[in-house]
Structure formats: C-alpha cells, structure tokens
Design an enzyme around this catalytic site. Structure first.
Site, PDB file in Angstrom:
ATOM      1  N   ASP A  92       0.840  -1.194   0.000  1.00  0.00           N
ATOM      2  CA  ASP A  92       0.000   0.000   0.000  1.00  0.00           C
ATOM      3  C   ASP A  92       0.879   1.249   0.000  1.00  0.00           C
ATOM      4  O   ASP A  92       2.034   1.206   0.412  1.00  0.00           O
ATOM      5  CB  ASP A  92      -0.891   0.029   1.250  1.00  0.00           C
ATOM      6  CG  ASP A  92      -1.886  -1.118   1.259  1.00  0.00           C
ATOM      7  OD1 ASP A  92      -2.174  -1.670   0.184  1.00  0.00           O
ATOM      8  OD2 ASP A  92      -2.352  -1.454   2.365  1.00  0.00           O
TER       9      ASP A  92
HETATM   10  N1  URA Z   1      -1.306  -5.927   3.783  1.00  0.00           N
HETATM   11  C1  URA Z   1      -1.799  -4.676   3.795  1.00  0.00           C
HETATM   12  O1  URA Z   1      -2.844  -4.421   4.337  1.00  0.00           O
HETATM   13  N2  URA Z   1      -1.095  -3.712   3.177  1.00  0.00           N
HETATM   14  C2  URA Z   1       0.098  -3.935   2.568  1.00  0.00           C
HETATM   15  O2  URA Z   1       0.714  -3.001   2.035  1.00  0.00           O
HETATM   16  C3  URA Z   1       0.602  -5.238   2.577  1.00  0.00           C
HETATM   17  C4  URA Z   1      -0.126  -6.225   3.184  1.00  0.00           C
END
Ligand code: URA
Length: 232
Positions: free
Chosen positions: A101
């Site tokens: 993310d």
């Molecule tokens: N899980 C999440 O919620 N975000 C990420 O960036 C990676 C795994």
C-alpha cells in the site's frame, strides 16, 4: 544498440560521461578500442570500460526499501511510484513484485524477471510474507488464536492460518501471511476491531529486508539472496 547507450543502460555512468570515456579510448569491444560512441554493439559483444567488463544482463533484481507515500506501480501521472526511485538509466522494463500500500514501508523486490515474479506471487505457492505492524491498541492471545485458526475476514476472504507474534508493547506485532490479498494485513486486524497505524514488510520468502538500506534506497540482490529466491 549504440555503444554509449549500451554502457548507460548497463548503469556504467551518464550518457555524456560515457561518450567522453569512449572518445578517450577507455572502452574496448571484443578486445579492440572503439572511439566512436555511435558504434553499434550487440548483446554478445564483450564490452569493457577501463578494462572492467560491462556485461549485458537479461534480468536484474533489486531490493528496494520502500518509503511511505509512493505507490507500487510502474508509472503514474500524479503520484510518485516505486520505479521513480530507481535511477532512470536502470529503470527500463522493471516492475515491482506485488504491491505494498502507499503508506506501507519495507521490502519490495524490483525486477524484469516475469517468471520469478509469477512464482513468488502464485497463490499456490504460499510464499510467507512477514510484516511488522503497529496497531491502535493491544492484541492478546484471543486474536493470536483467531489468526492461527484462519480468520474469516469477510465474505470474500478467509485467511490461511497466520502467525501472529505479539511484541512488547502488545500493540506491536509481527505477522506472517501466506497469501497476498488486497490490504490483507489491515483487513485482518480490522476484522478483530483493530486499526493498523503503521505497516512495514520485513521479508518475502527467503528475502529479508536489509535494514542498513536507507528508506527510499535500493541495491542489487547479493548472489546469496538471488540463489535463495530462485529456489522458491
Ligand atoms: N497488507 C496490507 O494491508 N497492506 C500492505 O501493504 C501489505 C499487506
């Protein structure tokens, strides 16, 4: 490809410096000095700069210490991407293996090896991904058990059994997921009433984040890292 372009794409320096180096007679192709930056070279030519081989590599593998605030994409009109962090001369054909993310930090593998990416991301292989997370409050043995049993997140996701290691303080955890569904870690904590305030990927299969790599920096995988990741 032109000699100066070839050298630049191999990361040997800037195009203008390399032109000068070629003109100065510092570059040999198959053992002979070539002084014309526009001379053509092929992938199997042996090119040397100051006697050091500048080899054509079909595949490259970088470990990026992803900062928050950049998206896991190759290009975007508005937002900075993880590829924008890679030197422009080395960027061609590269992509991130999977997504973190925008606000997640940590380990991201950048390569042009589609086959390896496919293997690492294949839902059949269950490659472990380890994250450090800071939550908005403590978790306990109850959550640890729920995660271990395979948490039902919502109608679209029941997670595979997940290791939840509760650190001290108990609002900090290390979590190991075996799949990579959209926002998986955040959704799992949300399902038990907790919000993830900070998330950082520590490893992916045998590849461990090099903590000495500054946030936003990248480096080539070492031989050992490369052979370990090839075993997946
Ligand atoms: N899980 C999440 O919620 N975000 C990420 O960036 C990676 C795994």
């Amino acid at each position: 490809m032109r000699l100066d372009k070839y050298l630049a794409e191999m990361g040997a320096g800037s195009r203008s410096d390399l032109k000068k180096a070629v003109r100065a007679g510092r570059v040999t192709v198959n053992g002979s000095v070539l002084k014309d930056p526009a001379a053509h070279v092929q992938a199997d030519d042996e090119v040397r700069l100051d006697g050091e081989p500048v080899a054509y590599e079909e595949y490259v593998y970088y470990m990026l210490h992803k900062p928050a605030g950049v998206i896991s994409a190759t290009e975007d009109k508005r937002q900075q991407t993880v590829l924008d962090l890679i030197d422009e001369r080395q960027r061609k054909g590269l992509f991130p293996v999977g997504r973190l993310d925008r606000d997640t930090e940590g380990l991201l593998l950048i390569t042009n090896d589609g086959e390896l990416a496919h293997r690492l991301l294949s839902p059949k292989r269950h490659v472990d991904k380890v994250y450090f997370a800071r939550l908005d409050g403590p978790v306990s043995e109850t959550e640890r058990k729920l995660f271990a049993e395979g948490l039902r997140v919502d109608e679209t996701l029941t997670a595979l059994p997940t290791d939840l290691e509760i650190l001290d303080p108990a609002s900090e955890v290390r979590v190991t997921i075996r799949e990579g569904k959209f926002h998986q870690v955040k959704r799992m904590f949300e399902a038990v009433g907790r919000e993830v305030l900070y998330l950082r990927r520590l490893s992916m299969g045998p590849l461990i984040l090099d903590e000495s790599l500054p946030i936003g920096a990248y480096r080539r995988l070492t031989e050992e890292e490369l052979s370990a990741i090839m075993e997946v």
